[in-house]
Design a protein around this motif. Structure first.
Motif, PDB file in Angstrom:
ATOM      1  N   ALA A  21       0.833  -1.200   0.000  1.00  0.00           N
ATOM      2  CA  ALA A  21       0.000   0.000   0.000  1.00  0.00           C
ATOM      3  C   ALA A  21       0.867   1.250   0.000  1.00  0.00           C
TER       4      ALA A  21
ATOM      5  N   GLY B 285       3.786   1.477  -1.345  1.00  0.00           N
ATOM      6  CA  GLY B 285       4.278   1.607  -2.718  1.00  0.00           C
ATOM      7  C   GLY B 285       3.239   2.270  -3.599  1.00  0.00           C
ATOM      8  N   ALA B 286       1.978   1.871  -3.410  1.00  0.00           N
ATOM      9  CA  ALA B 286       0.913   2.478  -4.195  1.00  0.00           C
ATOM     10  C   ALA B 286       0.796   3.949  -3.883  1.00  0.00           C
TER      11      ALA B 286
ATOM     12  N   SER C  38       3.446   5.846  -5.693  1.00  0.00           N
ATOM     13  CA  SER C  38       3.153   5.884  -7.127  1.00  0.00           C
ATOM     14  C   SER C  38       2.031   6.865  -7.427  1.00  0.00           C
ATOM     15  N   LEU C  39       1.004   6.850  -6.592  1.00  0.00           N
ATOM     16  CA  LEU C  39      -0.112   7.765  -6.838  1.00  0.00           C
ATOM     17  C   LEU C  39       0.321   9.214  -6.640  1.00  0.00           C
TER      18      LEU C  39
ATOM     19  N   VAL D 219       3.285  10.340  -7.292  1.00  0.00           N
ATOM     20  CA  VAL D 219       4.017  10.684  -8.517  1.00  0.00           C
ATOM     21  C   VAL D 219       3.038  11.048  -9.624  1.00  0.00           C
ATOM     22  N   MET D 220       1.987  10.253  -9.743  1.00  0.00           N
ATOM     23  CA  MET D 220       0.992  10.511 -10.790  1.00  0.00           C
ATOM     24  C   MET D 220       0.328  11.870 -10.580  1.00  0.00           C
TER      25      MET D 220
ATOM     26  N   ALA E  79       2.699  14.676 -11.266  1.00  0.00           N
ATOM     27  CA  ALA E  79       2.894  14.946 -12.694  1.00  0.00           C
ATOM     28  C   ALA E  79       1.754  15.798 -13.223  1.00  0.00           C
ATOM     29  N   GLY E  80       0.547  15.486 -12.827  1.00  0.00           N
ATOM     30  CA  GLY E  80      -0.588  16.276 -13.275  1.00  0.00           C
ATOM     31  C   GLY E  80      -0.525  17.699 -12.755  1.00  0.00           C
TER      32      GLY E  80
ATOM     33  N   PHE F 105      -2.565  -5.492  -6.412  1.00  0.00           N
ATOM     34  CA  PHE F 105      -3.899  -4.931  -6.204  1.00  0.00           C
ATOM     35  C   PHE F 105      -4.840  -5.530  -7.232  1.00  0.00           C
TER      36      PHE F 105
ATOM     37  N   VAL G  14       0.738   1.611 -11.487  1.00  0.00           N
ATOM     38  CA  VAL G  14       0.890   1.475 -10.033  1.00  0.00           C
ATOM     39  C   VAL G  14       0.954   0.001  -9.662  1.00  0.00           C
TER      40      VAL G  14
ATOM     41  N   VAL H 116       4.325  -1.798  -7.998  1.00  0.00           N
ATOM     42  CA  VAL H 116       4.298  -2.331  -6.638  1.00  0.00           C
ATOM     43  C   VAL H 116       4.441  -3.850  -6.647  1.00  0.00           C
TER      44      VAL H 116
ATOM     45  N   LEU I  41       3.786   5.972 -15.779  1.00  0.00           N
ATOM     46  CA  LEU I  41       3.280   6.597 -14.561  1.00  0.00           C
ATOM     47  C   LEU I  41       3.526   8.094 -14.545  1.00  0.00           C
TER      48      LEU I  41
ATOM     49  N   PRO J 225       0.128  11.513 -17.214  1.00  0.00           N
ATOM     50  CA  PRO J 225      -0.662  12.680 -16.792  1.00  0.00           C
ATOM     51  C   PRO J 225      -0.470  13.891 -17.691  1.00  0.00           C
TER      52      PRO J 225
ATOM     53  N   TYR K 211      -3.543  15.793 -19.228  1.00  0.00           N
ATOM     54  CA  TYR K 211      -3.847  17.207 -19.014  1.00  0.00           C
ATOM     55  C   TYR K 211      -3.899  17.968 -20.325  1.00  0.00           C
TER      56      TYR K 211
END
Lengths: 239, 289, 650
Positions: free
Chosen positions: A27, A29-30, A33-34, A36-37, A40-41, C206, C270, C274, C304, C308, C312
């Motif tokens: 979790a 790690g997720a 990663s999220l 980072v995502m 980036a946005g 996941f 993701v 992971v 990853l 984005p 965008y």
């Protein structure tokens, strides 16, 4: 994976039987990663803001003044020198302050959970939730009271997108905090299985950074440095 | 994990020599004595020679309509020639290995899993280092060549002067190019702003283009002159060239700009200098700078 | 927590089981999703058509109603389908503290549901892999059909077979469809099905996110197909602004496709990252990890951080269109260069997301069919990592001619040339592995020759394009089109085809009819050379890209390309036919028909739900094939003669 040497007190995942330490590692790690995502946005929006601020194409960065109505908005004419106003700066920082408060509340809750104090976690996450809702309302008020609309130039567009991104992030955080509160209540977040609270706390720190980036842009990059852009469709600069 | 190579003293070496390795040439020779080594090296040379003409052949389609018509285009063609030439050895080697593998090293057909494995070559330090060195040297050569050439072309085409800071060199011609859906117009500010739909240029005189667009992105491509630059709405971009050949050449739009993008092309007429002056005068551009 | 369940031999306390295992997911499947999607699309579309007066127009006099209605339909589709497939069930259960029990998880993984599980929100990575395989083939077929139409138009040089607007639509739609298909081609089926088994785990990190990624792909594909019916994407696959703002409502379809696809890909990234970092088998250190895992990891990481930006660029295009913002409208302060930068920040890493998995997949196949270890495993990793690291630094080589920053052309030329070095490492590994190998002439092995050949041509032509002065001639011409087809199709697609032939027995449980598949493969290969070598000639002659009519000097090269294209089409149909026929009627496959030593082949076929009865422990480096090199023995023998008695050794 079954591991008969696991001490009996090590909590296991109900679905896969793996130790929760493995689940929480994934979790985390997720989470990174999220982040980072999302980063980036957010950086895409900041780049858009900064790039357009620097270029001031056709003198269209700043919101146009009220004098531009009717025939003057005919698309074949270059925009005249704008007299419109930029967004007031303090609300960006006030909202950032609220987000920081919510983050601190969440951290308080997480730390209390670590000390075995479930009630403290409930208080912390509930306070964070309430502050986040207030922040959402404040952000909504700010965005609807801007002295310009989305169709009034590049600055307006960039600011409104940054604020919309804030609202979107706040909605997600409110959902997550509701989950924090409810799951702590139902004892699915406990002192022994607390990784979700930790992740929430880190996510909210990222949220602060995202809001900070927006506030920095709208405070330190307001008037464009390009004072003589080229007039659209011609080879000369605008007067 | 490399397979350790036995070091052994050469019969003629002193027993106290630090590594007791055979001299390098002998190792190269002994490697070359392997049948596949000779085969691949030979095949590489043969394929390389066969591929050599490609370096000239690639230029043939480029020159079908009168190119090169400027030093820039000549530079570009020379670059393409050199790059092809320089890539030939690596391509030849890779193809040689592919062919040798296909036809000379043993094969196994059918559905049964082969009983015998191949030699377990996990690495070959010499091979890896050689490949890395050669490809790096080639890459750096290409980079240096490209950077120098870009600087040269840019100095022929300036690119950094803003739109209202026109060069004071009285010999240079300035053309303001406007692209719009779906036509090009050219204005000559030095000739009382004469406007044309065909690009007239005098030979052997530097010309600087200021390029913009009235609507969407177009791309100003003077094919045989070897210059290209986007025509952007809201910005003025610049390029320049000195045509050195009289003739009719192509101007194409090289950026999708809508329905009639395919038809957005016109002529470039490079004419003698005095012809150019009289054309300008006829079109109303009396004064010359 | 009142009960326990036996999970792999251990008693594990369970949360409360609400209802039957799976809960509401028992009732949700593709049918309910379609009902939800189409239903909500119609409802929102109807509401929108009532709310927007039909005569309303924007400041540029474009009609507003079609945009708003179409957007409402798209939003309705996205939300409705997601609800109908059960995408929100997970978060809602989490919110209400109704965590999954083991029985829930087993149900979600498809236990006991037979073929139905392929049409539901199923979390088993093997099911998701097959679902991705089918979707990829569908999208490839769609894009391929459009390609045939394109080449038909370009071949009919004496007339316009299609109108310019329709032609512009099919080239753009073909482009984006193929890009999406190629991004998925290896990481979708092989990444999902094989990688978890290859690292010795039971599933991805996941599983529910995995199912979500797949269904979001389905959600994203429909708007793309719908664009052809609302005017078409007439702006190329890169939908540059400001031409996009002139576009038909179909542009909204493109934007919605990308916005959703970016979420699908991001979540998938993701998951891969992971999973690969945390779930490798005990003993599988990084130096014992197969190269396919490295390649998929690199692709996921590039996706990853880069997707984005693409997302965008489309969100901002959408706001420019609907809310009249001016990110890309130069009249009001917007910049066309902003669009290009945002777009290519993804646009370039994306091609490596396509290329790297295809190359590493072939590396995995090669070692099995040559029965020798991968040559220079360390340099293979260096190549993958080097490409990944540099991929984010080269994007503006697509903008050399845009005039955005002439001084920037120098550093970008440097970085672009430099990236040829790690790519070169990958070529070196491929060649080195072939070196002196005994070739088992099965289709996956033979695909390596096709791919390396195409990679060389694509790579060399890429070197021309990386050089700014040369690009000054080639940018915007058919030369570029031929180059990227060599890389993405010649190396990417043919590599994926070879890799699929390799893993076919494990994925489908049947043996592929390699004879027919090879006929299709090589026919497509030959057609490919004809089509795209001729296209290089057209580009050298100065034919611009994205044109349906052109000077007669380009006629011959276009005729030749079109003939080649039809050969490709027939070859691809034969290959696909062999695939489908073998899938349905092929001989049942043994567990390890090629004698691979890799973990994923040590499972039975068909692979059981938990993959491994006991999780494996890895004790050796990968690629344990090969016999000692006879030349080494010879060397030792030769030198051994010279060792004088009593002299030191080594």
């Amino acid at each position: 994976m079954s591991d008969t040497t696991t001490p009996k007190t090590q909590p296991l995942s109900p679905t896969t039987g793996e130790p929760m330490s493995a689940i929480s590692r994934r979790a985390k790690g997720a989470l990174w990663s999220l982040i980072v995502m999302d980063a980036a946005g957010t950086i895409a929006l900041v780049i858009s803001y900064a790039y357009l601020w620097g270029l001031n194409v056709n003198n269209g960065w700043a919101p146009p003044g009220a004098s531009l109505t009717g025939a003057e908005t005919d698309n074949n004419l270059p925009s005249t020198a704008p007299t419109g106003s930029f967004a007031v700066e303090w609300p960006f920082w006030a909202i950032l302050g609220m987000v920081i408060l919510a983050t601190l509340a969440m951290w308080f809750g997480y730390k209390e959970l670590g000390r075995g104090n479930r009630a403290g976690m409930l208080v912390g996450s509930t306070v964070a939730l309430v502050i986040s809702v207030v922040t959402l309302v404040a952000q909504w008020i700010q965005i609807t009271n801007l002295p310009f609309g989305p169709d009034e130039g590049a600055y307006a567009s960039a600011v409104i997108l940054l604020l919309s991104s804030n609202i979107f992030n706040l909605l997600i955080v409110i959902f997550l905090l509701l989950g924090m509160v409810n799951r702590t209540r139902k004892r699915l977040i406990t002192p022994t299985v607390s990784y979700q609270a930790k992740m929430m706390s880190y996510w909210m720190v990222w949220l602060c950074i995202a809001f900070l980036l927006g506030a920095v842009c709208t405070t330190f990059m307001v008037e464009s440095p390009n004072l003589d852009p080229i007039t659209f469709g011609t080879f000369t600069i605008s007067s | 994990m490399s397979i350790s190579e036995q070091q052994a003293p050469n019969a003629g070496d002193e027993p106290e020599a630090p590594t007791n390795r055979p001299p390098s040439m002998e190792r190269v020779r002994s490697w070359l004595s392997r049948p596949y080594a000779k085969g691949i090296v030979g095949l590489t040379i043969v394929l390389g020679l066969l591929l050599l003409p490609v370096s000239w052949l690639v230029l043939v389609p480029m020159n079908q309509t009168g190119a090169p018509a400027s030093e820039i285009m000549k530079d570009i063609e020379q670059t393409i020639f050199v790059f092809t030439l320089v890539s030939t050895p690596i391509v030849a080697f890779v193809l040689a290995v592919l062919l040798y593998s296909l036809f000379k090293w043993r094969r196994h057909k059918g559905d049964e899993i082969p009983a015998e494995d191949s030699p377990a070559i996990r690495t070959n330090t010499v091979g890896v280092m050689l490949w890395t060195a050669v490809t790096s040297v080639l890459a750096f050569f290409l980079v240096v060549w490209g950077l120098i050439e870009l600087a040269q072309i840019t100095s022929n085409a300036y690119g950094t002067i803003s739109a209202d800071e026109q060069p004071s060199d009285e010999k240079a011609l300035i053309v303001n190019v406007t692209g719009q859906q779906w036509t090009w117009t050219f204005a000559y500010p030095q000739y009382d702003n004469v406007v044309t739909e065909v690009l007239y240029l005098p030979v052997d005189r530097p010309v600087y283009f200021n390029v913009t667009s009235k609507d969407v992105i177009h791309n100003f491509w003077a094919v045989e002159l070897g210059v290209k630059i986007d025509a952007n709405p809201g910005a003025v971009t610049q390029t320049g060239v000195t045509p050195n050949k009289v003739g009719d050449f192509n101007l194409r739009c090289a950026e999708l700009c809508g329905m009639h993008h395919a038809y957005m092309q016109t002529e470039i007429q490079v004419v003698e200098k005095k012809d150019f002056h009289s054309m300008m005068r006829e079109m109303g551009g009396g004064a010359t700078t | 927590m009142s009960s326990t369940a036996t999970v792999f031999g251990t008693e594990v306390p369970q949360p409360v089981q609400h209802g039957k295992p799976g809960g509401i997911m028992r009732r949700l499947n593709l049918v309910t999703a379609l009902i939800g999607g189409i239903g909500l699309a119609l409802v929102l579309g109807f509401i929108a058509s009532r709310l927007v007066p039909s005569g309303a127009s924007t400041s540029t006099f474009a009609p507003v109603a079609p945009d708003i209605v179409y957007l409402a339909v798209l939003v309705g589709w996205v939300v409705g389908f997601s609800v109908g497939i059960g995408a929100f069930v997970g978060p809602i259960r989490w919110l209400f503290a109704r965590d999954l029990t083991h029985d829930d998880a087993e149900y979600l993984a498809g236990r006991g549901q037979g073929w139905h599980r392929y049409f539901k929100f199923t979390t088993d990575h093997k099911v998701v892999g097959i679902q991705y395989l089918v979707m990829t083939m569908v999208i490839l077929g769609f894009g391929g059909l459009l390609a045939m139409l394109i080449r038909t138009e370009l071949g009919i040089t004496w007339a316009e077979a299609f109108s310019p607007t329709f032609y512009n639509s099919i080239i753009g739609t073909h482009g984006i469809a193929m890009i999406i298909a190629m991004i998925l081609a290896v990481t979708g089926p092989i990444g999902n099905f094989i990688v978890p088994m290859m690292i010795g785990s039971r599933d991805m990190a996941f599983p529910r996110l995995n199912a979500l990624s797949f269904w979001l792909l389905v959600v994203a594909t429909i708007p793309l197909i719908s664009t052809l019916f609302v005017g078409g994407i007439q702006d190329g696959w890169s939908v540059y602004q400001p031409l996009a703002s002139q576009g038909t409502p179909a542009m909204l379809g493109y934007q919605m496709t990308i916005i959703v696809f970016a979420i699908s890909t991001g979540l998938s990234s993701v998951n891969f990252l992971v999973t690969i970092v945390t779930m490798r088998a005990k003993g599988m250190t990084w130096s014992r990890t197969p190269i396919l895992v490295y390649g998929v990891f690199a692709a996921a990481l590039m996706g990853l951080y880069a997707f984005p930006f693409f997302q965008y660029s489309q969100i901002l295009s959408l706001t420019d269109r609907i809310f009249d913002t001016s990110f890309f409208d130069p009249l009001q302060g917007g910049s066309v260069w902003l669009y290009q930068n945002l777009f290519w920040l993804l646009g370039h890493p994306e091609v490596y997301v396509i290329l790297i998995p295809a190359l590493v997949l072939l590396m995995e196949a090669m070692v099995v069919f040559l029965r020798k270890p991968l040559f220079s495993y360390k340099f293979a990793i260096a190549g993958v990592v080097g490409v990944m690291a540099l991929s984010g630094l080269v994007w503006a080589h697509h903008m050399y001619m845009s005039g955005w920053a002439p001084a920037a052309n120098y550093p970008f030329m440097l970085s672009t040339e430099l990236i040829s070095i790690p790519v070169g490492f990958l070529v070196m590994v491929l060649i080195g592995t072939l070196w002196r190998g005994r070739v088992w002439t099965r289709l996956p092995m033979m695909a390596v020759y096709a791919v390396v050949f195409n990679l060389m041509i694509g790579g060399v032509t890429g070197i021309y394009l990386s050089d700014v002065p040369a690009d000054q001639y080639f940018h915007g011409s058919m030369f570029v089109v031929a180059h990227f087809h060599y890389m993405l199709m010649g190396a990417g697609l043919f590599g994926a085809m070879g890799g699929l032939a390799f893993y076919f027995p494990k994925l489908t449980g049947r043996l592929l009819d390699e004879r027919t598949a090879s006929i299709g493969f090589w026919m497509a290969f030959v057609g490919f050379q004809v089509t795209f070598l001729s296209m290089f000639v057209a580009g050298l002659q100065s034919m611009p890209r994205r044109v349906l009519q052109f000077d007669s000097q380009f006629n011959v090269s276009n005729w030749v390309s079109t003939i080649g294209a039809y050969v490709i089409g027939i070859g691809m149909l034969i290959f696909a036919g062999a695939l489908i026929a073998s899938w349905i009627l092929g001989k049942p496959a043994p567990a390890n028909p090629f004698g691979s030593k890799s973990l994923e082949w040590q499972t039975p076929t068909p692979v059981p739900l938990e993959n491994f009865a006991v999780l494996p422990v890895v004790t050796q480096a990968p690629y344990g094939y090969g016999v000692p090199d006879p030349y080494d023995a010879e060397l030792m023998k030769k030198d051994g003669d010279r060792v004088s008695p009593g002299a030191g050794t080594q």
